[in-house]
Enzyme design. Sequence first.
Site, PDB file in Angstrom:
ATOM      1  CG  HIS A  38      -2.041  -0.944   1.167  1.00  0.00           C
ATOM      2  ND1 HIS A  38      -2.995  -1.041   2.146  1.00  0.00           N
ATOM      3  CD2 HIS A  38      -2.381  -1.863   0.226  1.00  0.00           C
ATOM      4  CE1 HIS A  38      -3.875  -1.973   1.826  1.00  0.00           C
ATOM      5  NE2 HIS A  38      -3.518  -2.490   0.659  1.00  0.00           N
ATOM      6  N   GLY A 106      -7.208  -3.402  -6.721  1.00  0.00           N
ATOM      7  CA  GLY A 106      -6.759  -2.165  -6.104  1.00  0.00           C
ATOM      8  C   GLY A 106      -7.778  -1.464  -5.236  1.00  0.00           C
ATOM      9  CD  GLU A 107      -7.586  -1.316  -0.288  1.00  0.00           C
ATOM     10  OE1 GLU A 107      -8.165  -0.678   0.610  1.00  0.00           O
ATOM     11  OE2 GLU A 107      -6.624  -2.058  -0.059  1.00  0.00           O
ATOM     12  CB  THR A 191     -10.239 -10.718   3.509  1.00  0.00           C
ATOM     13  OG1 THR A 191     -11.250  -9.984   2.817  1.00  0.00           O
ATOM     14  CG2 THR A 191      -8.865 -10.338   2.957  1.00  0.00           C
TER      15      THR A 191
END
Length: 321
Positions: A38, A106-107, A191
């Site tokens: 990140h 992605g974020e 997750t």
Amino acid sequence: MTRFGYTMLTEQAGPKDLVAHVVRAEEAGFDFSVMSDHYFPWLDEQGHAPYAWSVLGAAAQATTRIPLMTYVTCPTMRYHPAVVAQKAATLQLLSDGRFRLGLGSGENLNEHVVGGGWPSVDVRHEMLAEAVEIIRALFEGGYVNRRGGHFGVESAKLWDLPDRPPPIGIAASGARSCELAGRLADLLIATDPDAGLLGAFDEHGGAGKPRVGQLPVCYDTDRDAAVRRAHEQFRWFGGGWKVNSELPGTAAFAAASAPVRPEDVARAIPCGDDPDAFVAAVRPYAEAGFTEIALVQVGGDTQAAFLDWAEKTLLPALREL
């Protein structure tokens, strides 16, 4: 047999500490490791975001046994897929074949920094599929030329290739990403302990492939202190992928998670030093069919204590699952 992993979380520790932590995780007997990639932490309280690939190179030299993995890298905006292929091939060489390349769409939190805007989710999936195809082509050797819908590659070639390319994992949270993972990946990353995700992965070609899950935990001999720390640093966690992938910065995560109470976090994240509580949190992942489960210890300055406890108490308990 389920394998248990350790997470190098770049959001809560600096580069030298991250390397020291994975060295200790190897000594403690963890089966593998994963690392976030990140540009920003989710919350200011976490306080870190070193460059993951430099840390991974150092970790490859400082360890001898434990596998390494990005969890996950976005190969579409901050990084061009041709550059990701070069980085992954180099790391596979440095680690003597211990690296796996985890990829995702992605974020906004991390990808906005290059000023390219934030595409809709369907476009992000198109970009990811195209990026994986470019990376695999470069792993095969020779020159690659592509003119795709999102990326151009002109006479690219990897001059240092490992004998075995890094396996590619794709992060999935819904039907479309499961289809991509089943079709394009060597393993699934998720997750949530959702057996439906694994079933969708299998339907699209993922049957028999590894599936790697991850969950946060917060060890401390003082459970109240563990709950406070988990709330301070991980209250963003319950937002879910559809929300978290869209938020642009730490202020947005702080605002979105403002209503979350310590007791809410404690219900979602095992806190304290009761191994039974940690095993109970891991069990749904094993029962859903995850073959590998990576733990995230919340709190950068608590890793040494957690790893000592994991070696003596937690890992033996988990292996009874």
